[in-house]
Design a protein around this motif. Structure first.
Motif, PDB file in Angstrom:
ATOM      1  N   VAL A  46      42.543  36.616  48.299  1.00  0.00           N
ATOM      2  CA  VAL A  46      41.986  35.455  49.010  1.00  0.00           C
ATOM      3  C   VAL A  46      41.165  34.605  48.027  1.00  0.00           C
ATOM      4  N   ALA A  47      40.413  35.274  47.163  1.00  0.00           N
ATOM      5  CA  ALA A  47      39.589  34.547  46.169  1.00  0.00           C
ATOM      6  C   ALA A  47      40.470  33.702  45.250  1.00  0.00           C
ATOM      7  N   ASP A  48      41.646  34.234  44.891  1.00  0.00           N
ATOM      8  CA  ASP A  48      42.578  33.479  44.048  1.00  0.00           C
ATOM      9  C   ASP A  48      42.985  32.177  44.728  1.00  0.00           C
ATOM     10  N   LYS A  49      43.320  32.297  46.039  1.00  0.00           N
ATOM     11  CA  LYS A  49      43.746  31.094  46.780  1.00  0.00           C
ATOM     12  C   LYS A  49      42.603  30.077  46.811  1.00  0.00           C
ATOM     13  N   ILE A  50      41.402  30.581  47.027  1.00  0.00           N
ATOM     14  CA  ILE A  50      40.244  29.687  47.121  1.00  0.00           C
ATOM     15  C   ILE A  50      39.992  28.986  45.786  1.00  0.00           C
ATOM     16  N   ARG A  51      40.117  29.715  44.693  1.00  0.00           N
ATOM     17  CA  ARG A  51      39.891  29.108  43.370  1.00  0.00           C
ATOM     18  C   ARG A  51      40.884  27.970  43.117  1.00  0.00           C
ATOM     19  N   VAL A  52      42.140  28.176  43.534  1.00  0.00           N
ATOM     20  CA  VAL A  52      43.146  27.124  43.343  1.00  0.00           C
ATOM     21  C   VAL A  52      42.761  25.873  44.151  1.00  0.00           C
ATOM     22  N   ILE A  53      42.338  26.087  45.392  1.00  0.00           N
ATOM     23  CA  ILE A  53      41.972  24.942  46.253  1.00  0.00           C
ATOM     24  C   ILE A  53      40.780  24.192  45.666  1.00  0.00           C
ATOM     25  N   VAL A  54      39.764  24.943  45.246  1.00  0.00           N
ATOM     26  CA  VAL A  54      38.540  24.307  44.725  1.00  0.00           C
ATOM     27  C   VAL A  54      38.846  23.574  43.414  1.00  0.00           C
ATOM     28  N   ALA A  55      39.649  24.200  42.561  1.00  0.00           N
ATOM     29  CA  ALA A  55      39.986  23.561  41.278  1.00  0.00           C
ATOM     30  C   ALA A  55      40.739  22.259  41.509  1.00  0.00           C
ATOM     31  N   GLU A  56      41.664  22.262  42.483  1.00  0.00           N
ATOM     32  CA  GLU A  56      42.426  21.047  42.789  1.00  0.00           C
ATOM     33  C   GLU A  56      41.523  19.953  43.339  1.00  0.00           C
ATOM     34  N   LYS A  57      40.665  20.341  44.256  1.00  0.00           N
ATOM     35  CA  LYS A  57      39.793  19.363  44.917  1.00  0.00           C
ATOM     36  C   LYS A  57      38.806  18.740  43.926  1.00  0.00           C
ATOM     37  N   HIS A  58      38.335  19.548  42.998  1.00  0.00           N
ATOM     38  CA  HIS A  58      37.293  19.078  42.088  1.00  0.00           C
ATOM     39  C   HIS A  58      37.792  19.007  40.647  1.00  0.00           C
ATOM     40  N   GLU A  59      39.049  18.629  40.483  1.00  0.00           N
ATOM     41  CA  GLU A  59      39.621  18.623  39.120  1.00  0.00           C
ATOM     42  C   GLU A  59      38.919  17.626  38.204  1.00  0.00           C
ATOM     43  N   ASP A  60      38.205  16.649  38.820  1.00  0.00           N
ATOM     44  CA  ASP A  60      37.463  15.695  38.006  1.00  0.00           C
ATOM     45  C   ASP A  60      36.316  16.374  37.249  1.00  0.00           C
ATOM     46  N   THR A  61      35.776  17.474  37.811  1.00  0.00           N
ATOM     47  CA  THR A  61      34.636  18.135  37.159  1.00  0.00           C
ATOM     48  C   THR A  61      34.987  19.489  36.569  1.00  0.00           C
ATOM     49  N   LEU A  62      35.949  20.193  37.190  1.00  0.00           N
ATOM     50  CA  LEU A  62      36.291  21.532  36.695  1.00  0.00           C
ATOM     51  C   LEU A  62      37.496  21.413  35.784  1.00  0.00           C
ATOM     52  N   SER A  63      37.420  22.045  34.614  1.00  0.00           N
ATOM     53  CA  SER A  63      38.571  21.924  33.709  1.00  0.00           C
ATOM     54  C   SER A  63      39.590  23.014  33.992  1.00  0.00           C
TER      55      SER A  63
END
Ligand code: TMP
Length: 225
Positions: free
Chosen positions: A208-225
């Motif tokens: 579940v954490a993996d899925k969440i990391r993908v969602i958060v990274a996509e949503k905040h790709e402007d700040t997260l590399s």
């Protein structure tokens, strides 16, 4: 309160909330997400509702202990919003203004799901209080952890044998209540697809954490590399 400027020229932080019914695994996912964000160089404040500031934690005690029918639905809603107001002013807004990211275990969607749908208070009182209490502050991203009611209650029951047995007021509500609140979360996700993402919470915490990391990274790709 929802001023988007930040202090000392710092970019305002991001506000992420985790939502879901009993036993969905929000607290575990909050810890895993916060740890991962810190690895990305982000300063994270982990907080929760009801609670998250000293005053709100006092109100939490009134809400999560005692008889299931202790409060009528509107009284209960007012208590949640009173706690939330203190939490926003004392913890969430200052953190966002410092440029920190806030990862919060439950927020206003829980009031709509639990009191609005579960206790059948309806949307209108919750929406009115939201406008009054929160002004325009809303999460940037809401992850709704979704699990069939029976599975969630079983997980919550196992957890209650260890640390949180005293805080079981909502878990003792009847099965129909939990079905209504799950439907409520589904409606919230359908109504606000830009902000809310339904995450299948079955499976291991790490998957579940993996899925969440993908969602958060996509949503905040402007700040997260
Ligand atoms: P927790 O178990 O996630 O710590 O939350 C405590 C309980 O409070 C949980 O059963 C859900 C309930 N709750 C509401 O009914 N309305 C709300 O607005 C919030 C934030 C929580």
């Amino acid at each position: 309160m929802s001023d988007t400027t930040a202090t000392a020229g710092k970019a305002r932080g991001r506000f992420i909330t985790l939502e879901g019914g009993e036993g969905a695994g929000k607290s575990t996912q909050q810890k895993l997400l916060a740890a991962w964000l810190r690895e990305q160089g982000v300063t994270v404040v982990e907080t929760r509702e009801p609670g998250g500031s000293p005053g709100a934690e006092q109100i939490r005690d009134l809400l999560v202990t005692g008889e299931a029918g202790r409060w009528d639905a509107l009284t209960e809603t007012l208590l949640h919003f009173a706690a939330r107001r203190d939490h926003v002013i004392k913890t969430i807004e200052p953190a966002l203004a410092r440029g920190n990211w806030v990862v919060c275990d439950r927020f206003v969607d829980s009031t709509l799901a639990y009191q609005g749908f579960g206790h059948e208070l309806g949307r209108e009182p919750v929406d009115k209080l939201r406008a009054l209490v929160l002004d325009r502050l809303m999460p940037d991203l809401t992850l709704i952890l979704d699990l069939p009611v029976a599975d969630g209650l079983e997980r919550a029951r196992q957890r209650a044998t260890s640390t949180t047995a005293a805080e079981d007021r909502y878990e003792t509500m009847d099965r129909a209540f939990h079905e209504r609140l799950r439907r409520g979360f589904h409606e919230i996700a359908a109504d606000e697809p830009q902000r809310c993402i339904l995450v299948d919470a079955a499976g291991t915490a790490e998957s579940v954490a993996d899925k969440i990391r993908v969602i958060v990274a996509e949503k905040h790709e402007d700040t997260l590399s």
